[in-house]
Design a protein around this motif. Structure first.
Motif, PDB file in Angstrom:
ATOM      1  N   ASP A  15      32.608  34.219  30.797  1.00  0.00           N
ATOM      2  CA  ASP A  15      33.766  34.850  30.186  1.00  0.00           C
ATOM      3  C   ASP A  15      33.297  36.046  29.351  1.00  0.00           C
ATOM      4  OD1 ASP A  15      36.113  35.551  28.950  1.00  0.00           O
ATOM      5  OD2 ASP A  15      36.138  33.827  27.582  1.00  0.00           O
ATOM      6  N   PRO A  16      33.717  37.260  29.699  1.00  0.00           N
ATOM      7  CA  PRO A  16      33.281  38.441  28.937  1.00  0.00           C
ATOM      8  C   PRO A  16      33.877  38.508  27.537  1.00  0.00           C
ATOM      9  CG  PRO A  16      34.904  39.058  30.578  1.00  0.00           C
ATOM     10  CD  PRO A  16      34.572  37.621  30.840  1.00  0.00           C
ATOM     11  N   THR A  17      34.847  37.634  27.232  1.00  0.00           N
ATOM     12  CA  THR A  17      35.495  37.683  25.919  1.00  0.00           C
ATOM     13  C   THR A  17      34.999  36.608  24.963  1.00  0.00           C
ATOM     14  OG1 THR A  17      37.335  36.171  26.428  1.00  0.00           O
ATOM     15  CG2 THR A  17      37.570  38.461  27.130  1.00  0.00           C
ATOM     16  N   SER A  18      34.149  35.704  25.453  1.00  0.00           N
ATOM     17  CA  SER A  18      33.663  34.613  24.602  1.00  0.00           C
ATOM     18  C   SER A  18      32.317  34.123  25.130  1.00  0.00           C
ATOM     19  CB  SER A  18      34.672  33.459  24.594  1.00  0.00           C
ATOM     20  OG  SER A  18      34.634  32.762  25.832  1.00  0.00           O
ATOM     21  N   SER A  19      31.839  33.039  24.565  1.00  0.00           N
ATOM     22  CA  SER A  19      30.587  32.446  25.034  1.00  0.00           C
ATOM     23  C   SER A  19      30.840  31.380  26.099  1.00  0.00           C
ATOM     24  CB  SER A  19      29.830  31.816  23.851  1.00  0.00           C
ATOM     25  OG  SER A  19      30.628  30.812  23.234  1.00  0.00           O
ATOM     26  N   GLY A  20      32.092  31.227  26.510  1.00  0.00           N
ATOM     27  CA  GLY A  20      32.453  30.206  27.480  1.00  0.00           C
ATOM     28  C   GLY A  20      32.507  30.726  28.905  1.00  0.00           C
ATOM     29  N   CYS A  21      33.271  30.012  29.735  1.00  0.00           N
ATOM     30  CA  CYS A  21      33.393  30.370  31.149  1.00  0.00           C
ATOM     31  C   CYS A  21      34.860  30.459  31.535  1.00  0.00           C
ATOM     32  CB  CYS A  21      32.695  29.321  32.023  1.00  0.00           C
ATOM     33  SG  CYS A  21      33.400  27.659  31.843  1.00  0.00           S
ATOM     34  N   ILE A  22      35.128  31.139  32.648  1.00  0.00           N
ATOM     35  CA  ILE A  22      36.475  31.241  33.200  1.00  0.00           C
ATOM     36  C   ILE A  22      36.386  31.173  34.715  1.00  0.00           C
ATOM     37  CG2 ILE A  22      37.546  32.522  31.299  1.00  0.00           C
ATOM     38  CD1 ILE A  22      36.994  35.097  32.756  1.00  0.00           C
ATOM     39  N   THR A  23      37.516  31.086  35.380  1.00  0.00           N
ATOM     40  CA  THR A  23      37.530  31.066  36.842  1.00  0.00           C
ATOM     41  C   THR A  23      37.419  32.493  37.371  1.00  0.00           C
ATOM     42  OG1 THR A  23      39.937  31.312  37.077  1.00  0.00           O
ATOM     43  CG2 THR A  23      39.080  29.073  36.764  1.00  0.00           C
ATOM     44  N   PRO A  24      36.957  32.657  38.608  1.00  0.00           N
ATOM     45  CA  PRO A  24      36.881  34.004  39.190  1.00  0.00           C
ATOM     46  C   PRO A  24      38.237  34.714  39.210  1.00  0.00           C
ATOM     47  CG  PRO A  24      35.582  32.463  40.498  1.00  0.00           C
ATOM     48  CD  PRO A  24      36.336  31.637  39.484  1.00  0.00           C
ATOM     49  N   ARG A  25      39.303  33.962  39.438  1.00  0.00           N
ATOM     50  CA  ARG A  25      40.633  34.576  39.503  1.00  0.00           C
ATOM     51  C   ARG A  25      41.085  35.054  38.118  1.00  0.00           C
ATOM     52  NH1 ARG A  25      42.344  31.398  43.076  1.00  0.00           N
ATOM     53  NH2 ARG A  25      43.304  29.786  41.809  1.00  0.00           N
ATOM     54  N   THR A  26      40.750  34.284  37.086  1.00  0.00           N
ATOM     55  CA  THR A  26      41.079  34.700  35.720  1.00  0.00           C
ATOM     56  C   THR A  26      40.303  35.957  35.353  1.00  0.00           C
ATOM     57  OG1 THR A  26      41.475  32.394  35.098  1.00  0.00           O
ATOM     58  CG2 THR A  26      41.158  33.970  33.316  1.00  0.00           C
ATOM     59  N   LEU A  27      39.035  35.992  35.739  1.00  0.00           N
ATOM     60  CA  LEU A  27      38.214  37.181  35.475  1.00  0.00           C
ATOM     61  C   LEU A  27      38.811  38.394  36.179  1.00  0.00           C
ATOM     62  CD1 LEU A  27      35.663  38.554  34.372  1.00  0.00           C
ATOM     63  CD2 LEU A  27      34.474  37.829  36.464  1.00  0.00           C
ATOM     64  N   HIS A  28      39.248  38.197  37.411  1.00  0.00           N
ATOM     65  CA  HIS A  28      39.848  39.307  38.167  1.00  0.00           C
ATOM     66  C   HIS A  28      41.077  39.841  37.446  1.00  0.00           C
ATOM     67  CE1 HIS A  28      41.114  41.679  41.646  1.00  0.00           C
ATOM     68  NE2 HIS A  28      42.329  41.175  41.469  1.00  0.00           N
ATOM     69  N   ALA A  29      41.941  38.946  36.972  1.00  0.00           N
ATOM     70  CA  ALA A  29      43.159  39.365  36.271  1.00  0.00           C
ATOM     71  C   ALA A  29      42.812  40.129  34.993  1.00  0.00           C
ATOM     72  CB  ALA A  29      44.022  38.154  35.946  1.00  0.00           C
ATOM     73  N   PHE A  30      41.835  39.624  34.247  1.00  0.00           N
ATOM     74  CA  PHE A  30      41.395  40.288  33.023  1.00  0.00           C
ATOM     75  C   PHE A  30      40.855  41.684  33.326  1.00  0.00           C
ATOM     76  CE2 PHE A  30      37.660  41.344  30.387  1.00  0.00           C
ATOM     77  CZ  PHE A  30      38.280  41.513  29.158  1.00  0.00           C
ATOM     78  N   GLN A  31      40.020  41.783  34.352  1.00  0.00           N
ATOM     79  CA  GLN A  31      39.423  43.072  34.703  1.00  0.00           C
ATOM     80  C   GLN A  31      40.460  44.069  35.210  1.00  0.00           C
ATOM     81  OE1 GLN A  31      36.424  41.679  37.479  1.00  0.00           O
ATOM     82  NE2 GLN A  31      34.816  41.703  35.913  1.00  0.00           N
ATOM     83  N   GLU A  32      41.432  43.580  35.971  1.00  0.00           N
ATOM     84  CA  GLU A  32      42.480  44.465  36.465  1.00  0.00           C
ATOM     85  C   GLU A  32      43.336  44.997  35.313  1.00  0.00           C
ATOM     86  OE1 GLU A  32      43.341  45.629  39.770  1.00  0.00           O
ATOM     87  OE2 GLU A  32      41.206  45.134  39.742  1.00  0.00           O
ATOM     88  N   ALA A  33      43.675  44.124  34.384  1.00  0.00           N
ATOM     89  CA  ALA A  33      44.472  44.550  33.229  1.00  0.00           C
ATOM     90  C   ALA A  33      43.706  45.598  32.414  1.00  0.00           C
ATOM     91  CB  ALA A  33      44.826  43.351  32.360  1.00  0.00           C
ATOM     92  N   LYS A  34      42.417  45.346  32.233  1.00  0.00           N
ATOM     93  CA  LYS A  34      41.582  46.281  31.475  1.00  0.00           C
ATOM     94  C   LYS A  34      41.486  47.625  32.196  1.00  0.00           C
ATOM     95  CE  LYS A  34      37.119  46.479  29.082  1.00  0.00           C
ATOM     96  NZ  LYS A  34      35.836  45.764  28.833  1.00  0.00           N
ATOM     97  N   ALA A  35      41.313  47.577  33.521  1.00  0.00           N
ATOM     98  CA  ALA A  35      41.210  48.807  34.312  1.00  0.00           C
ATOM     99  C   ALA A  35      42.510  49.605  34.272  1.00  0.00           C
ATOM    100  CB  ALA A  35      40.845  48.476  35.753  1.00  0.00           C
ATOM    101  N   ASP A  36      43.620  48.917  34.069  1.00  0.00           N
ATOM    102  CA  ASP A  36      44.921  49.590  34.031  1.00  0.00           C
ATOM    103  C   ASP A  36      45.356  49.937  32.610  1.00  0.00           C
ATOM    104  OD1 ASP A  36      45.520  49.818  36.779  1.00  0.00           O
ATOM    105  OD2 ASP A  36      46.053  47.700  36.880  1.00  0.00           O
ATOM    106  N   GLY A  37      44.409  49.914  31.669  1.00  0.00           N
ATOM    107  CA  GLY A  37      44.675  50.440  30.336  1.00  0.00           C
ATOM    108  C   GLY A  37      44.927  49.432  29.241  1.00  0.00           C
TER     109      GLY A  37
END
Length: 335
Positions: free
Chosen positions: A215-237
């Protein structure tokens, strides 16, 4: 003895101060205490309804795709059979007129070598029409029958999945009714950016995922799909402070399937968003709604409202501070 008492009192006061400090630190992170949607019972009900709805929706889409393919196949086989019907009738009439003459009699009746060759060629053509045409005709008729049976089955399947979707929608509405979940205006924007779709299975369903990526936002883990959603939101501003994984007794965060996006530009504020922060939250919530199918969104909570694919925006009147009622951050839960 007199000196011992002050020392004990000092130690006691130090322990009390430490406890107060811990309490203040915990309360300074309102999103960390976020119950993700009221009670554990409500969260489980919403998850069950959302997943059931998504599965039925996927099966319905697959059935409609098969129906389209079968309809085209039926159309082609019926068109082919129609063309061959004329040829079959021609073969039948010719055989009737010729009385199903034998190969020998057809050849013996030739008056000259040239006529003999013509008869041989005619015999060959007649044999091809007699066997090939009739075989193709029978195949087309059989294909049409099977396609019609399959189409009837798909119609039954679609009715079944529509009923499942309606039932799951009703389950979600009943669960939300306990927290005042009536229809709400919601947050929608036609100008929301389009996110890149997350990978799906060949049948259109979502792959089963667990908490396997950092998880790029914490010291934990997330699913690949959650990471994708986070990255897409970040890429879109949408780049403001976010926390996805957090250790809790229940909910989606400890499973790596949820993120809390602060409305404020710094960190989570223990107050309802207003002005530009409120506009940011509105836009982010609308973004996840628009891209729900592409990203695999289970539900979005923002400003006392919750959105699910089955129900749309509904009121979400749980009690508590800004974190509990989601007025200081947008909550995203993933399938």
């Amino acid at each position: 003895m007199a000196a011992t008492l002050p020392r004990r009192l000092t130690a006691l006061l130090a322990l009390l101060a430490a406890a107060v400090s811990v309490t203040l630190v915990a309360s300074a992170s309102p999103a960390a205490a976020d119950p993700e949607g009221g009670t554990k019972k409500l969260r489980n009900a919403l998850e069950t309804a959302a997943k059931g709805y998504d599965q039925a929706k996927t099966k319905l889409a697959s059935s409609k795709k098969r129906q389209t393919q079968l309809t085209e196949k039926l159309k082609q086989s019926e068109a082919s059979a129609k063309v061959l019907t004329g040829q079959v009738n021609e073969v039948a009439n010719r055989l009737y007129q010729m009385g199903r003459i034998s190969t020998m009699s057809l050849l013996l009746n030739s008056a000259s070598p040239d006529n003999f060759i013509d008869r041989v060629q005619s015999l060959d053509v007649l044999a091809q029409i007699d066997s090939g045409t009739l075989a193709q005709y029978q195949e087309d008729i059989e294909t049409s029958k099977k396609a019609k049976i399959a189409l009837d089955a798909e119609i039954i399947e679609q009715r079944k999945q529509v009923n499942v979707m309606a039932r799951k929608k009703r389950e979600a509405e009943l669960a939300l009714a306990e927290v005042g979940g009536g229809a709400a205006g919601g947050f929608v924007s036609a100008n929301s950016p389009a996110a890149k779709a997350a990978p799906r299975n060949s049948d259109g369903s979502w792959p089963k995922e667990s908490c396997t990526v950092k998880d790029p936002t914490s010291s934990g883990c997330i699913t690949p799909r959650t990471l994708h959603a986070f990255q897409e939101a970040k890429a879109d501003g949408f780049k403001r402070y976010t926390v996805c994984f957090s250790q809790r007794s229940s909910g989606e965060h400890p499973k790596g399937r949820a993120c809390d996006f602060s409305a404020a530009s710094g960190t989570f504020k223990n107050e309802a968003a207003s002005g530009g922060d409120k506009s940011y939250g509105d836009s982010l919530a609308a973004y996840f709604v628009k891209n729900a199918d592409e990203l695999g969104v289970m539900y979005v909570i923002w400003f006392r409202q919750i959105w699910q694919p089955s129900t749309g925006w509904r009121a979400y009147s749980v009690s508590g501070g800004p974190a509990a009622v989601h007025t200081n951050h947008v909550h995203l839960s993933m399938l």
